[in-house]
Design an enzyme around this catalytic site. Structure first.
Site, mmCIF file in Angstrom:
data_model
loop_
_atom_site.group_PDB
_atom_site.id
_atom_site.type_symbol
_atom_site.label_atom_id
_atom_site.label_comp_id
_atom_site.label_asym_id
_atom_site.label_seq_id
_atom_site.Cartn_x
_atom_site.Cartn_y
_atom_site.Cartn_z
ATOM 1 N N GLU A 180 0.833 -1.204 0.000
ATOM 2 C CA GLU A 180 0.000 0.000 0.000
ATOM 3 C C GLU A 180 0.869 1.257 0.000
ATOM 4 O OE1 GLU A 180 -2.243 -0.779 3.546
ATOM 5 O OE2 GLU A 180 -0.877 0.357 4.826
ATOM 6 N N ARG A 228 -2.248 -7.306 13.454
ATOM 7 C CA ARG A 228 -2.044 -6.345 14.540
ATOM 8 C C ARG A 228 -1.057 -6.920 15.548
ATOM 9 N NH1 ARG A 228 -7.678 -5.309 13.824
ATOM 10 N NH2 ARG A 228 -8.209 -7.022 15.205
#
Length: 327
Positions: A124, A202
């Site tokens: 990204e 995470r």
């Protein structure tokens, strides 16, 4: 849907509440929501269960991304895109508002994502659109960590001490490849361009809990396989923010993004050499154009999809900054 009838399209944003979200996407970018925790606006998505539908022009309103791909894939996506990805739309476009700092996280690459999730990996990039005073992002570690150092920091609860905070301002650009530890800091609004994937590992979430007192899941073990302790590339992208010529931001195998700083009466965007679709994300200002007698207005925080079969549009009434994304 005949290719000759295809037009530039604005899709209806898919709005996502997040525990860390705020209200700037509503107040500053006119997203239609009553939420007090609006974190993300998915502008163009083919993520399963979250497929974008057309908002404008009226003749296509309600048609989904899948409808166009099923009926006229090459004209819509481009022959090169179809040969590489079949009927998959390979990029996910978002605007993000972080009222609080997001979880510290990283993403798997294509190999891990395919093996474990039957998904694309997640490469990204970020374009910083707006910032509060003292806004920052987290990218990488302050200094080199070994795998054992990292595990010990997780066990001792001292990971935060090792994270690198980078001050940011509007116009800053970052390239976030798989395995890079990162987080968007509080007070940041940004545009995100990424592979079509919703897989995040995470590793720390600031000891946050939801309304029911529950912590979000962490992905400690998955992350250990995917993490890159020594990034071998420059993740902050340098470019001339004031240039009136197109500026190259991130060109990778998944997407190519240029920065357009437009302040003219008219601007012809010529895509005759492009093999695939083009997406324009308006990150500041606004522009107009007319196509097949339909007047379009694209404002800050809006996104325009230009099918592969359309080779030029002429913008007018411009004072805007655009991210021009192709493949």
């Amino acid at each position: 849907m005949k290719s000759s009838h295809l037009m530039p399209l604005k899709f209806r944003p898919i709005l996502k509440e997040k525990i860390w979200g705020g209200q700037k996407l509503i107040s500053q970018y006119n997203k239609q929501s009553q939420s007090t925790q609006l974190g993300e606006s998915w502008e163009l998505s083919q993520v399963e269960g979250h497929v974008s539908e057309v908002d404008f022009p009226q003749k296509f309103k309600g048609s989904s991304l899948n409808d166009f791909i099923e009926t006229s894939a090459e004209e819509f996506l481009g022959a090169d895109c179809v040969s590489r990805f079949g009927n998959k739309f390979p990029i996910l476009f978002k605007f993000i508002d972080a009222r609080q700092t997001l979880s510290v996280q990283l993403h798997p690459d294509d190999t891990i994502a395919k093996k474990k999730h039957n998904s694309f990996g997640k490469t990204e990039m970020w374009y910083i659109m707006a910032t509060d005073k003292d806004a920052f992002i987290i990218v990488d570690f302050k200094k080199k960590l070994s795998r054992q150092d990292y595990i010990e920091a997780l066990e001792k609860g001292t990971l935060v001490e090792h994270l690198q905070k980078i001050p940011v301002k509007p116009g800053d650009v970052f390239f976030i490849q798989p395995g890079l530890v990162h987080a968007i800091g509080e007070g940041v609004v940004l545009a995100e361009i990424q592979q079509t994937s919703d897989i995040t590992y995470r590793i720390f979430d600031w000891n946050r809990v939801d309304d029911q007192g529950n912590s979000r899941d962490l992905h400690t073990f998955e992350a250990l396989e995917a993490i890159k302790f020594q990034p071998d590339y420059k993740y902050k992208i340098d470019y001339n923010k004031n240039s009136t010529d197109p500026e190259k931001l991130v060109h990778c195998k998944y997407f190519k993004t240029n920065f357009l700083n437009l302040n003219e009466g008219l601007k012809l965007l010529d895509y005759s050499n492009h093999k695939n679709f083009v997406v324009l994300m308006c990150v500041e200002g606004e522009f107009n154009f007319t196509y097949n007698s339909v007047l379009y207005q694209v404002n800050s925080g809006e996104t325009l999809f230009i099918p592969a079969c359309i080779k030029q549009i002429e913008l007018s009434s411009m004072k805007c900054k655009l991210l021009e994304v192709s493949m």
